[in-house]
Design a protein around this motif. Structure first.
Motif, short mmCIF file in Angstrom:
data_model
loop_
_atom_site.label_atom_id
_atom_site.label_comp_id
_atom_site.label_asym_id
_atom_site.label_seq_id
_atom_site.Cartn_x
_atom_site.Cartn_y
_atom_site.Cartn_z
N ASP A 1 42.40 41.88 36.59
CA ASP A 1 41.77 42.24 37.86
C ASP A 1 40.50 41.41 37.94
N ASP B 1 38.21 38.60 43.91
CA ASP B 1 39.03 37.82 44.84
C ASP B 1 38.39 36.50 45.22
N ILE C 1 39.29 33.92 42.41
CA ILE C 1 40.62 33.84 41.82
C ILE C 1 41.21 32.42 41.85
N GLU D 1 48.77 34.21 41.26
CA GLU D 1 48.10 35.32 41.94
C GLU D 1 49.17 36.22 42.56
N ARG D 2 48.94 37.53 42.46
CA ARG D 2 49.83 38.51 43.10
C ARG D 2 48.95 39.55 43.77
N PRO D 3 49.44 40.14 44.85
CA PRO D 3 48.64 41.18 45.50
C PRO D 3 48.57 42.44 44.64
N ARG D 4 47.46 43.10 44.73
CA ARG D 4 47.31 44.38 44.02
C ARG D 4 48.17 45.44 44.71
N TRP E 1 48.00 49.82 40.59
CA TRP E 1 48.06 48.49 39.97
C TRP E 1 46.93 47.61 40.51
N PRO E 2 45.82 47.50 39.77
CA PRO E 2 44.66 46.76 40.28
C PRO E 2 44.69 45.25 39.99
N TYR E 3 45.74 44.76 39.34
CA TYR E 3 45.73 43.39 38.84
C TYR E 3 46.18 42.37 39.88
N ASN E 4 45.47 41.25 39.93
CA ASN E 4 45.80 40.21 40.91
C ASN E 4 46.01 38.84 40.29
N LEU E 5 45.78 38.68 38.99
CA LEU E 5 46.00 37.40 38.31
C LEU E 5 46.91 37.65 37.11
#
Length: 161
Positions: free
Chosen positions: A75, A78, A81, A99-102, A107-111
């Motif tokens: 996380d 933004d 990233i 990169e993926r949307p949270r 699920w707080p992860y974006n990388l």
């Protein structure tokens, strides 16, 4: 770029991998009934247009002794990233980084960054190196450890007719 019938035949012929012969492009060209230089020129055009992203070897990391694998998830801020993803993706031990949307709040992860190692300790050492690079932009992290290998393939076109 619009694919014509020959481009589609080339993709269908190559989507399962290059033949394991000394001149793989010549073998594929012969199979398709075209010249080798026509095959390579068409591949170059498809790559330049983005239809084909890359042509690369995809080794079986398990057979190479890399049996402790983990998808590290992060996380990060933004607004950082893009820069951080480029740094992490350039690490020699990261095979996939994106990169993926949270999916808040669960699920707080974006990388995401896939790392491979010969032991769980090695994966954790690599994860620690990523954590150091992310620095103050990092808010949370985890690792999803692989328990088995699944069939990995790229996009497959269905053969027509």
């Amino acid at each position: 770029m619009t694919l014509d019938a020959t481009d589609r035949q080339i993709i269908e012929a190559l989507q399962g991998g290059l033949p394991l012969v000394s001149t793989p492009y010549a073998a594929v060209a012969e199979q398709l009934g075209i010249a080798e230089d026509q095959l390579t020129e068409r591949l170059a055009a498809m790559k330049a247009s983005g239809v084909v992203r890359r042509i690369a070897a995809a080794p079986n990391h398990y057979k190479l002794g890399m049996t402790a694998n983990g998808m590290t998830v992060w996380d990060v801020a933004d607004d950082q990233i893009t820069e951080l993803g480029a740094l992490i993706g350039a690490l020699p031990f990261v095979t996939h980084c994106y990169e993926r949307p949270r999916a808040l709040p669960e699920w707080p992860y974006n990388l995401f960054a896939m790392v491979h190692g010969s032991s769980r300790e090695e994966v954790e050492e690599k994860r620690a190196r990523i954590k150091d690079i992310l620095g103050d932009a990092l808010r949370a992290s985890d690792v999803l450890v692989s328990t088995r290998i699944l069939k990995k393939t790229g996009l497959r076109l269905r053969k027509r007719g």
